[in-house]
Enzyme design. Structure first.
Site, PDB file in Angstrom:
ATOM      1  N   ASP A 304       1.143  -1.227  -0.329  1.00  0.00           N
ATOM      2  CA  ASP A 304      -0.122  -0.116  -0.001  1.00  0.00           C
ATOM      3  C   ASP A 304       1.134   1.082  -0.545  1.00  0.00           C
ATOM      4  OD1 ASP A 304      -2.255  -1.949   0.271  1.00  0.00           O
ATOM      5  OD2 ASP A 304      -2.902  -1.092   2.614  1.00  0.00           O
ATOM      6  N   ASP A 305       0.276   2.050  -0.125  1.00  0.00           N
ATOM      7  CA  ASP A 305       0.968   3.984   0.159  1.00  0.00           C
ATOM      8  C   ASP A 305       1.703   4.431  -1.198  1.00  0.00           C
ATOM      9  OD1 ASP A 305      -0.841   3.202   1.973  1.00  0.00           O
ATOM     10  OD2 ASP A 305       0.671   3.774   3.411  1.00  0.00           O
ATOM     11  N   HIS A 355      -5.929   3.071  -3.744  1.00  0.00           N
ATOM     12  CA  HIS A 355      -5.605   3.445  -2.099  1.00  0.00           C
ATOM     13  C   HIS A 355      -6.395   5.033  -2.229  1.00  0.00           C
ATOM     14  CE1 HIS A 355      -4.912   2.004   1.420  1.00  0.00           C
ATOM     15  NE2 HIS A 355      -3.592   2.961   1.850  1.00  0.00           N
ATOM     16  N   HIS A 359      -5.431   9.087   1.261  1.00  0.00           N
ATOM     17  CA  HIS A 359      -5.310   8.521   2.025  1.00  0.00           C
ATOM     18  C   HIS A 359      -5.696   8.957   3.245  1.00  0.00           C
ATOM     19  CE1 HIS A 359      -3.061   5.311   5.218  1.00  0.00           C
ATOM     20  NE2 HIS A 359      -3.128   4.672   4.471  1.00  0.00           N
ATOM     21  N   HIS A 446       3.788  -2.173   3.529  1.00  0.00           N
ATOM     22  CA  HIS A 446       4.181  -0.752   2.191  1.00  0.00           C
ATOM     23  C   HIS A 446       5.068  -0.967   1.715  1.00  0.00           C
ATOM     24  CE1 HIS A 446       0.686  -0.739   5.979  1.00  0.00           C
ATOM     25  NE2 HIS A 446       0.460   0.352   4.806  1.00  0.00           N
TER      26      HIS A 446
HETATM   27 ZN    ZN Z   1      -2.545   3.277   3.451  1.00  0.00          ZN
END
Ligand code: ZN
Length: 480
Positions: A304-305, A355, A359, A446
């Site tokens: 993620d991210d 995503h 955020h 991540h």
């Molecule tokens: Zn995240």
């Protein structure tokens, strides 16, 4: 005159919705939130021209996300080669804000107050010898003050960072401020006394005039945060000047910034020594994955991210070495900066999921804002890869019926959380997977953290030897 109620929460998208804020002339608190969660034609001046950050050589987005739902934060700012002084100024502001927020979490770890800190970025100008960036801070704590925006400017000709006020020439500041005061007086929530008071202290003038940016037609917009001018309840004010009005007041730097907004040069040159563009892996998947997760032991690694340079590129190389497929839940503002990395993810046979744009906790947004966060990101993914995503992972795993019904994307959570963002320790991250993993797990990691990426070879080596196969989330769902 109708007084608009202000909901700063609407402005999580601030850097985007600001572009659509209306300028309501001589009366009325101008509230960018009322323009909705989408940039679009405004009733006043032209919106800020969109800048394509993927053209900035050597750009790195500095992300720091805390995924703990009792202390949720996501911060980002760009690091542009050559603009060190400006990067340092953003870094200092972001880190100070984050330190205050984390202290609050330490003092009261329950997180029951709905706290959240989000700092997102938007490029205003990135061409010629001018760089302009707006940071939008949404602080959902009592002391945080809601939404704050600030523009940062860098003059590549002089090799120095600039305040927003430096867009105006020294000799014209008196006239400029007099015109601002005239525009502000009489708006809902202000009067002559409060406006004069806000501008009386010279050191306060630079602080309150910290968000100035040109519009696509060369006009200038000056944005005041809540409680900088007038009654706090009136919220944010925007004062807009036309190109004809503002041009005589501009400094040499201001004129260059205006010109680069209206007619951007093809590239950015801040006089930095040539930055070698980081290598993007060129691995191409050989056909579809024929793994049958009913017959073999599968795992879906998810990252993620990102994307982040150079971490994501390194990760793609590791995955290719082990013929492993994975799923990347990417953040839209990072996709915009590193479209080439997202393209490389898709080309290598990985799945790219959504995503959100910057955020936020989606459960704190309106349905329109949720839709915008996801649609805007899906569009960026499609532009980079040619294919729109079908999955989304809600930031912080926060999802409810409002979020679900605001999108057609299918939500994906996880079954094994490595908590890698908490432990910058590759061996520990690797063990958190190796020691606990079970068949058909969806593993949360991540790829903005170098230590998480460094844990991946050990995970792939050990689990491959145990007979595991690494597949995408959609593949796992289809064949388990
Ligand atoms: Zn995240």
């Amino acid at each position: 005159m109708r007084t608009r109620l202000l909901f700063p929460s609407l402005l999580l998208l601030g850097s985007l919705s600001l572009t659509a804020a209306c300028s309501s002339g001589s009366s009325g608190a101008s509230d960018s939130a009322t323009a909705g969660a989408r940039p679009g034609p405004s009733s006043g001046t032209s919106p800020v021209r969109a800048v394509d950050p993927s053209k900035i050589r050597g750009l790195r987005i500095v992300n720091d996300n805390g995924e703990n739902s009792s202390c949720p934060f996501a911060t980002s700012y760009p690091d542009v080669p050559g603009a060190t002084a400006m990067t340092d100024a953003m870094k200092k502001d972001v880190e100070q804000r984050l330190a205050t927020f984390r202290q609050l979490c330490d003092d009261d770890p329950t997180g029951a107050d709905g706290r959240e800190l989000n700092i997102s970025h938007q490029f205003l100008v990135a061409s010629g010898n001018v760089l302009g960036v707006r940071l939008t801070t949404q602080d959902r704590t009592a002391a945080g003050g809601g939404l704050r925006t600030r523009t940062y400017w860098y003059d590549g000709k002089a090799g120095a960072d600039r305040t927003a006020l430096a867009l105006v020439g020294d000799g014209s500041r008196g006239a400029f401020i007099a015109a601002l005061k005239k525009q502000l007086k009489g708006r809902d929530g202000t009067d002559a006394g409060t406006v004069d008071e806000a501008f009386a202290d010279r050191s306060n003038v630079v602080a309150i005039l910290d968000d100035m940016a040109f519009t696509a037609d060369g006009g200038l917009r000056v944005t005041f945060d809540r409680d900088e001018v007038g009654a706090a309840a009136a919220g944010r004010y925007v004062v807009a000047f036309s190109k004809a009005t503002v041009t005589p007041w501009l400094s040499g730097f201001g004129k260059r910034a205006q010109h680069q907004t209206v007619q951007p040069s093809r590239s950015l040159d801040l006089g930095a020594t040539a930055t070698p563009a980081p290598a993007v892996p060129t691995h191409t998947a050989s056909g579809d994955d024929d793994t049958d997760c009913k017959k073999v032991r599968c795992i879906a690694l998810t990252f993620d991210d990102g994307p982040a340079a150079p971490e994501t590129a390194t990760l793609l190389t590791y995955l290719a070495q082990y013929h492993a497929r994975a799923t990347f839940f990417v953040v839209g503002q990072n996709v915009a900066a590193h479209a080439d990395l997202v393209r490389a993810e898709a080309r290598a046979g990985h799945e790219v999921g959504n995503h959100s744009w910057n955020h936020p906790d989606l459960t704190k947004l309106t349905p329109e804002e949720v839709t915008y966060q996801l649609n805007h990101t899906s569009a960026a993914i499609k532009a980079a890869t040619g294919k729109a995503p079908t999955l989304f992972r809600p930031p912080y795993g926060a999802v409810n019926s409002t979020v679900r019904s605001a999108t057609k994307l299918s939500p994906v959570l996880w079954t094994l959380d490595t908590e890698d963002w908490k432990y910058p320790d590759s061996a520990k991250v690797a063990q958190s997977v190796i020691a606990k993993v079970q068949r058909n797990d969806v593993v949360l990691m991540h790829d903005i953290h170098a230590t998480s990426v460094a844990a991946v070879p050990e995970i792939l080596r050990t689990l491959s030897a145990r007979g595991y196969r690494f597949v995408t989330v959609s593949h796992l769902r289809a064949t388990m």
